[in-house]
Structures are given as C-alpha cells and as structure tokens.
Design a protein around this motif. Structure first.
Motif, mmCIF file in Angstrom:
data_model
loop_
_atom_site.group_PDB
_atom_site.id
_atom_site.type_symbol
_atom_site.label_atom_id
_atom_site.label_comp_id
_atom_site.label_asym_id
_atom_site.label_seq_id
_atom_site.Cartn_x
_atom_site.Cartn_y
_atom_site.Cartn_z
ATOM 1 N N MET A 84 0.844 -1.200 0.000
ATOM 2 C CA MET A 84 0.000 0.000 0.000
ATOM 3 C C MET A 84 0.875 1.244 0.000
ATOM 4 O O MET A 84 1.830 1.337 0.761
ATOM 5 N N GLU A 85 0.507 2.190 -0.833
ATOM 6 C CA GLU A 85 1.276 3.437 -0.842
ATOM 7 C C GLU A 85 1.030 4.246 0.421
ATOM 8 O O GLU A 85 1.884 4.973 0.900
ATOM 9 N N ASP A 86 -0.190 4.109 0.948
ATOM 10 C CA ASP A 86 -0.605 4.961 2.074
ATOM 11 C C ASP A 86 -1.335 4.082 3.086
ATOM 12 O O ASP A 86 -2.388 3.527 2.779
ATOM 13 N N LEU A 87 -0.763 3.956 4.273
ATOM 14 C CA LEU A 87 -1.343 3.058 5.281
ATOM 15 C C LEU A 87 -2.650 3.583 5.862
ATOM 16 O O LEU A 87 -3.311 2.892 6.623
ATOM 17 N N SER A 88 -3.007 4.807 5.504
ATOM 18 C CA SER A 88 -4.296 5.311 5.983
ATOM 19 C C SER A 88 -5.390 5.090 4.940
ATOM 20 O O SER A 88 -6.551 5.419 5.171
ATOM 21 N N ALA A 89 -5.024 4.498 3.800
ATOM 22 C CA ALA A 89 -6.016 4.258 2.742
ATOM 23 C C ALA A 89 -7.034 3.221 3.187
ATOM 24 O O ALA A 89 -6.710 2.288 3.914
ATOM 25 N N THR A 90 -8.293 3.383 2.747
ATOM 26 C CA THR A 90 -9.340 2.400 3.027
ATOM 27 C C THR A 90 -10.074 2.082 1.727
ATOM 28 O O THR A 90 -10.065 2.886 0.793
ATOM 29 N N ALA A 91 -10.707 0.906 1.696
ATOM 30 C CA ALA A 91 -11.357 0.444 0.470
ATOM 31 C C ALA A 91 -12.574 1.291 0.112
ATOM 32 O O ALA A 91 -12.994 1.353 -1.023
ATOM 33 N N PHE A 92 -13.162 1.908 1.119
ATOM 34 C CA PHE A 92 -14.274 2.820 0.869
ATOM 35 C C PHE A 92 -14.168 3.959 1.867
ATOM 36 O O PHE A 92 -13.380 3.888 2.816
ATOM 37 N N ALA A 93 -14.928 5.010 1.652
ATOM 38 C CA ALA A 93 -14.794 6.189 2.511
ATOM 39 C C ALA A 93 -16.175 6.764 2.794
ATOM 40 O O ALA A 93 -17.165 6.374 2.163
ATOM 41 N N ALA A 94 -16.220 7.666 3.725
ATOM 42 C CA ALA A 94 -17.473 8.347 4.024
ATOM 43 C C ALA A 94 -17.905 9.160 2.805
ATOM 44 O O ALA A 94 -17.069 9.593 2.006
ATOM 45 N N ASN A 95 -19.191 9.337 2.653
ATOM 46 C CA ASN A 95 -19.684 10.263 1.638
ATOM 47 C C ASN A 95 -19.057 11.628 1.903
ATOM 48 O O ASN A 95 -18.948 12.061 3.048
ATOM 49 N N ARG A 96 -18.665 12.267 0.828
ATOM 50 C CA ARG A 96 -18.043 13.580 1.003
ATOM 51 C C ARG A 96 -19.099 14.622 1.359
ATOM 52 O O ARG A 96 -20.199 14.618 0.812
ATOM 53 N N GLN A 97 -18.751 15.487 2.279
ATOM 54 C CA GLN A 97 -19.652 16.595 2.608
ATOM 55 C C GLN A 97 -18.849 17.874 2.463
ATOM 56 O O GLN A 97 -17.671 17.910 2.799
ATOM 57 N N ARG A 98 -19.524 18.899 1.965
ATOM 58 C CA ARG A 98 -18.822 20.180 1.850
ATOM 59 C C ARG A 98 -18.817 20.872 3.200
ATOM 60 O O ARG A 98 -19.865 20.982 3.844
ATOM 61 N N PRO A 99 -17.650 21.354 3.622
ATOM 62 C CA PRO A 99 -17.616 22.157 4.851
ATOM 63 C C PRO A 99 -18.486 23.395 4.652
ATOM 64 O O PRO A 99 -18.612 23.905 3.535
ATOM 65 N N SER A 100 -19.085 23.872 5.716
ATOM 66 C CA SER A 100 -19.901 25.085 5.593
ATOM 67 C C SER A 100 -19.003 26.303 5.409
ATOM 68 O O SER A 100 -17.836 26.309 5.810
ATOM 69 N N THR A 101 -19.563 27.341 4.807
ATOM 70 C CA THR A 101 -18.866 28.634 4.781
ATOM 71 C C THR A 101 -19.170 29.368 6.086
ATOM 72 O O THR A 101 -20.098 29.010 6.818
ATOM 73 N N LYS A 102 -18.407 30.403 6.353
ATOM 74 C CA LYS A 102 -18.659 31.207 7.556
ATOM 75 C C LYS A 102 -20.026 31.883 7.456
ATOM 76 O O LYS A 102 -20.732 32.042 8.455
ATOM 77 N N GLU A 103 -20.407 32.270 6.239
ATOM 78 C CA GLU A 103 -21.716 32.910 6.078
ATOM 79 C C GLU A 103 -22.840 31.975 6.530
ATOM 80 O O GLU A 103 -23.785 32.388 7.210
#
Lengths: 275, 275
Positions: free
Chosen positions: B173-192
């Motif tokens: 593995m190139e990256d030991l933190s890699a996983t076969a699947f990941a959480a759905n991506r969510q956009r961080p909120s803006t300050k507004e």
C-alpha cells in the motif's frame, strides 16, 4: 493467571472489545486469546446466543483466563458502551453514510491517543454471519475497515480482533522495526583483517597455479576480492574463513591441484582418435 | 474459484508460505483462508502429519479453494525451499545466533522488494506445539518475530500466517491510511452559513428571554457560538440544525419558555420558610 508466564509483564489495558450477538463459543474464546496475545484485557458481549459463561469459549481461550473471567455480558449495545467516550465499529462492507472510515493503523493510533488521555475507548465487532446493523454502526463514532483481497474479503471475528489487537500493540511501539530479541552482536571486520584474508587466499592459490594464464591474474584477483568483500564480513566470519583456508592448505603443495589427473587424462600421442 | 467474488480482482501472488510438519488439518485450512484474505496463494507443506489432501483442511479453508488446490507437499524442508532465493523463519522464542531478527513490518517490506525484483521468497512456520528446530531456522536467511504480550506470547500458526499475510498486503500500500471505501463527502460550511445559524438561534432564544440577565448576554452568546463552531459543521449539518431550530421555534412565542411553570413555582411571599 495460569497459562501466562508470571515472571513476565502481563499487559492488560487498552480499548474494550465488544462482540455484538456472537454465536460460537469457540470464536469468543479465540477472541480472548487474540486479545491476551496483544495486551488487551476487557471483553464485553452483547446478548451472546449461547449465554455466558460458555465452556467452548473457555476451552478455545487457551488460558487467556484473565480475559474470560473479566468478560461482562449486556442486554443491549447501548448498555455495553454506555461508559465509553469513543467507539469504533468494524465493518468489511461499504456503508453509505457520513461517518469517517479509518484504516486499522490510523484507528489504533487514534485509540492510543484517546486512551492515553484517559478516555474510555472501544471497538465493536458484529455477528459471525452478517456483522453489525446500520443502527449499531450509527452508535459508533467512526468506522474501521481492513485492507483485504477484494475477491476474498471475509475475515472471521477472531481474525478481525487479532488484527486490531496487533495494531493496538504496534501503536504503542516507538519503533516498528523493534524486536523482542536480536541477533548476537558481531563486530564488523577492519580492512586490515579483510586484507589478511585476501593475502592468505591468494598465496594459497598462487602455490597451486590457480592464477593461470598469468596475464589474467589481475582480473582473477579482482573477481576474488569482490566475492570476499561484497558481504562486509564480521571479525568472526573472517576468522572462520581463514580457518577454512588453513585447513584446505594443510596438504602437500608440491603437487598442484589437478596435476595428477591431468597426467592420467593426457591425450594419447597415436593417431587412432576419431576425426 | 468458488467462494470468491469473480467480479473483483483476485490477488494471488507474493511469498510462498511453508508449514513444517503441520499437525491439524483445521490449522492448514485456516492458514489457506488467511492467505487468501490478504492475497497470498502458494502454500507448501513439509511432511504433514495427516497426509494430503485433508478434508478438515478443505472445510476450514472457507472456500479458499485456489490455495488448497495449489498446495504442494514435500518430504523435507530443503526440498520445499530449493527453488527460492530468500526465506524468513518465524519464531516466538529467542534463538542464540547471528541471524538478523526482523519485525513483521520490516520483514514484509523486505519480501516486497525482493519479490518485485523477481526473487522467489518464502516464510517458514513451525509445528503447532514447538515451532521450528534450530536446524530448520538455520536454513532461512533471516528471522521474523512478532511483537506480543510478553506474558502471553503463544500465537497459533494460523494467527501467525494471518499477521504476516496482512503485513504483506500493507507493504504493497502506498498509504497506510487508505481504506477500500470512505465516508460520503460533505462540503464544509462557509462562515456565512455558520453566521446564518448563529443569527437564527440567537433570534429565537432572544424572543424567549433566554439571555437573562441582560448583562450576561455577551458571555452567553460567546459560549453558544463556541458550542456551534467547535465542530466545523458541514453544509448539510448546518441545514439539519436550522431545520431543528425552525421546528422548535414554530410554537407561539408569546409565552416565553418556562414562564408558566415559573409562575406556579413562584416563591410564596409569606415568611413561613425555614431558616
């Protein structure tokens, strides 16, 4: 504490292992053993199919008695994790959701940091056949999943607990190349010792006409020295090799090696050979 | 290839696993399963007690048929490793000698490099009860040993094979933190978006006299905003929270929260209280 070596440190700390509705006593026992191997001690069972205590679990635990004796049973997962602060859910299959998904290495490091800060931490493992429900996963803070062969991904719970326990142990090591014991130390040889070997070998070979024809001698010596220096022999190895050369060199040198057979095999001078 | 998911890549490569005089068919089967889990495929047995093939091994292999079917049997360890270039011996107990001793992480990385360079590589595992003899260890190039609880160090062979197979997988593995699947991506909120939440919450609370007494209002707003900003909510989370506030805020505002019970509980004005 039978089965453990009382003269050695018994590690018993770290995250709580929570098995949700485990079915086979043998699996519970193998989980206890895997935990003990890597220094974990606290096992909790949610609604085990065959009740508790369980003779088959005891037998399979291979004397991990301190784990088996301390095992607690809960009616619900909520009760089993009520006193904890941070919990991982293990899962092999993709869950569509927003919970962070971590590798075992990252999860173990996270657990180590939280445990060291005094938090109660745990890892959930699901049923043998179908793992954790989505509702159970939802009670955890994050997900951990294992890097497996995509075409053969089924780890049993004892294997999954073994891997997480192993990563927990590793997360406490300062150096991942450290081992519990090491080779006996040997001093590397000095160049003077190496040159002594060269001299001995070359002198013994010279007396046997090894360097033949003479115009190739420099190249042959080059090759020979390359063989004897690629490995960076230790002092002891140089000493062994010099003993070997001395032993081989003990026989009379007057008859160079091969000269007798050469005389026997000498081609007859008559012309009866086929052509 | 039954039992494997034919739509997914079947990993089948890497070091040969060599079991020396294994006794229990179940263990051989669990070894095959562990190998398949982490992409190894070539199993060799030296003089297995119960012969080969072995029904119990087949049953315990949990459909790792490609490993079981390819398993080869040898009369001696020398024959079993004759075609290999580099071999590790696994051992739990200290061996007094000069062979380098490696951790599983280092051993797996070493095997990966040599395998990639086209070398035949292998890992030896000993008998269930007493491991490898010193003579067998002497046939290996280096030793690998596991970091275990010093007081509970007994790994069975299937566990030991599992850990080495897992480390083999990780070494690729190139990256030991890699996983076969990941959480759905969510956009961080803006300050507004965050400030919109602040405004809504504070306005709703203001109308209910939450900020009381008035001189504490700035500090209360500080605390409230700290709670709502420590987590860096995503856009979706802000949206969920605003929905919650709207729902709670739907009831008549004329009667500030708690004003009715406050009236009922109002302290009587007579002086009958104890003192």
């Amino acid at each position: 504490m039978s089965g453990t070596n009382s003269e050695r440190e018994l590690l018993a700390e770290g995250p709580v292992i929570i098995l949700v509705e485990p079915q086979m006593g043998e699996n519970i026992g193998m989980v206890a053993r895997a935990m003990a191997n890597f220094g974990l001690a606290e096992l909790r069972l949610v609604n085990p199919r065959d009740g508790w205590p369980n003779d088959k679990a005891q037998a399979a635990a291979s004397n991990a008695n301190h784990v088996i004796e301390g095992t607690r049973v809960f009616a619900t997962l909520e009760e089993a994790i009520a006193d904890l602060n941070f919990v991982y859910a293990t899962t092999a299959r993709e869950r569509y959701g927003y919970k962070p998904v971590r590798s075992p290495v990252v999860a173990a490091e996270t657990l180590r940091v939280k445990f060291a800060a005094g938090e109660g931490v745990g890892i959930l493992f699901g049923r043998e056949r179908w793992g954790l429900t989505n509702e159970e996963v939802a009670l955890a803070d994050e997900i951990v999943t294992f890097p497996v062969n995509p075409a053969f991904a089924s780890l049993n719970i004892a294997q999954a607990v073994l891997l997480m326990s192993y990563e927990w142990m590793k997360s406490g090591m300062e150096d991942l190349s450290a081992t519990a014991f090491a080779a006996n130390r040997q001093r590397p040889s000095t160049k003077e010792q190496l040159f002594g070997l060269f001299d001995q070998v070359e002198e013994a070979l010279e007396s046997r006409n090894y360097f033949h024809p003479v115009e190739k001698k420099p190249k042959m010596i080059d090759n020979l020295r390359a063989v004897f220096s690629r490995q960076a022999f230790t002092e002891q190895e140089i000493s062994v090799l010099r003993g070997v050369i001395s032993s081989l060199d003990r026989f009379p040198r007057k008859l160079p090696r091969g000269s007798r057979t050469a005389a026997i095999k000498e081609k007859p001078s008559d012309d009866s050979a086929d052509d």
